[in-house]
Design a protein around this motif. Sequence first.
Motif, PDB file in Angstrom:
ATOM      1  N   SER A   1       0.854  -1.192   0.000  1.00  0.00           N
ATOM      2  CA  SER A   1       0.000   0.000   0.000  1.00  0.00           C
ATOM      3  C   SER A   1       0.886   1.237   0.000  1.00  0.00           C
ATOM      4  O   SER A   1       1.819   1.323   0.800  1.00  0.00           O
ATOM      5  CB  SER A   1      -0.897  -0.017   1.244  1.00  0.00           C
ATOM      6  OG  SER A   1      -1.748   1.112   1.254  1.00  0.00           O
TER       7      SER A   1
ATOM      8  N   ASN B   1      -4.872   2.904   1.744  1.00  0.00           N
ATOM      9  CA  ASN B   1      -6.180   2.271   1.531  1.00  0.00           C
ATOM     10  C   ASN B   1      -6.095   0.746   1.563  1.00  0.00           C
ATOM     11  O   ASN B   1      -6.878   0.080   2.251  1.00  0.00           O
ATOM     12  CB  ASN B   1      -6.779   2.731   0.196  1.00  0.00           C
ATOM     13  CG  ASN B   1      -7.220   4.181   0.244  1.00  0.00           C
ATOM     14  OD1 ASN B   1      -7.824   4.614   1.218  1.00  0.00           O
ATOM     15  ND2 ASN B   1      -6.898   4.943  -0.783  1.00  0.00           N
ATOM     16  N   THR B   2      -5.131   0.209   0.832  1.00  0.00           N
ATOM     17  CA  THR B   2      -4.996  -1.255   0.803  1.00  0.00           C
ATOM     18  C   THR B   2      -4.590  -1.771   2.183  1.00  0.00           C
ATOM     19  O   THR B   2      -5.003  -2.852   2.599  1.00  0.00           O
ATOM     20  CB  THR B   2      -3.962  -1.677  -0.274  1.00  0.00           C
ATOM     21  OG1 THR B   2      -4.266  -0.982  -1.486  1.00  0.00           O
ATOM     22  CG2 THR B   2      -4.012  -3.166  -0.540  1.00  0.00           C
TER      23      THR B   2
ATOM     24  N   VAL C   1      -4.655  -0.514  -7.414  1.00  0.00           N
ATOM     25  CA  VAL C   1      -4.551  -0.601  -8.875  1.00  0.00           C
ATOM     26  C   VAL C   1      -3.583   0.487  -9.327  1.00  0.00           C
ATOM     27  O   VAL C   1      -3.752   1.662  -8.989  1.00  0.00           O
ATOM     28  CB  VAL C   1      -5.924  -0.397  -9.564  1.00  0.00           C
ATOM     29  CG1 VAL C   1      -5.748  -0.427 -11.083  1.00  0.00           C
ATOM     30  CG2 VAL C   1      -6.920  -1.462  -9.131  1.00  0.00           C
TER      31      VAL C   1
ATOM     32  N   GLU D   1     -12.466   3.969  -3.871  1.00  0.00           N
ATOM     33  CA  GLU D   1     -12.395   5.061  -2.893  1.00  0.00           C
ATOM     34  C   GLU D   1     -13.757   5.769  -2.796  1.00  0.00           C
ATOM     35  O   GLU D   1     -14.458   5.851  -3.813  1.00  0.00           O
ATOM     36  CB  GLU D   1     -11.310   6.053  -3.310  1.00  0.00           C
ATOM     37  CG  GLU D   1      -9.915   5.467  -3.218  1.00  0.00           C
ATOM     38  CD  GLU D   1      -8.838   6.504  -3.540  1.00  0.00           C
ATOM     39  OE1 GLU D   1      -9.129   7.721  -3.601  1.00  0.00           O
ATOM     40  OE2 GLU D   1      -7.696   6.092  -3.721  1.00  0.00           O
TER      41      GLU D   1
END
Length: 167
Positions: free
Chosen positions: A17, A21-22, A88, A145
Amino acid sequence: MIMKGVYTMKSLVIYYSLEGNTRFVAETIANEMGADLLVLKPKEDIPSKGFMRYLKGGKQVVLKKKPELLPLDKDPAAYDVIYIGSPVWAGSFAASVNAFFSAISLKNKRIALFCCHRGGLGSIFKNFSKNLEGNEIIGELECKEPVKTEENIKRIKAWIDTLNTRG
Ligand SMILES: Cc1cc2nc3c(=O)[nH]c(=O)nc-3n(C[C@H](O)[C@H](O)[C@H](O)COP(=O)(O)O)c2cc1C
């Protein structure tokens, strides 16, 4: 209590990350499953802020770069179920995940995939699968998101439950 499925198996959550977020999704899964975490950290990462991160990270993906990772502190071979997550980047997984795939060969594992993005999933799940032949992909979760929401935590937990029913 009789427990079935992925909840009884030894689980590892592997992720990279850049902006958190991840990491949030990975930690939510790990908390829910009582799983161990393995963070992929390159020795030198791209900047986590500013426009240059798109150019540098995108270039790494397009050129299939494998940035050198800090030593891994867990051995994936010791786990039954492995969750793998990435943001991504340019329609695929981040370069550090590419470095992981070239360093470690996973075989005969049950693997659940997750990613974070801003609306352009691209080919990330297809590319994950290509690198994971010889394993069983038991699920895929995409998180658009904003990722760090109560609603998303519920989605993540519900997703884990769908994996459990296949156990
Ligand atoms: C180098 C780079 C490339 C990106 N490419 C995409 C993309 O192709 N599609 C997309 O929806 N988001 C893209 N994003 C946005 C990230 O996927 C998104 O912000 C994600 O939530 C970040 O996860 P993280 O906080 O774990 O790093 C890109 C971000 C970066 C830094």
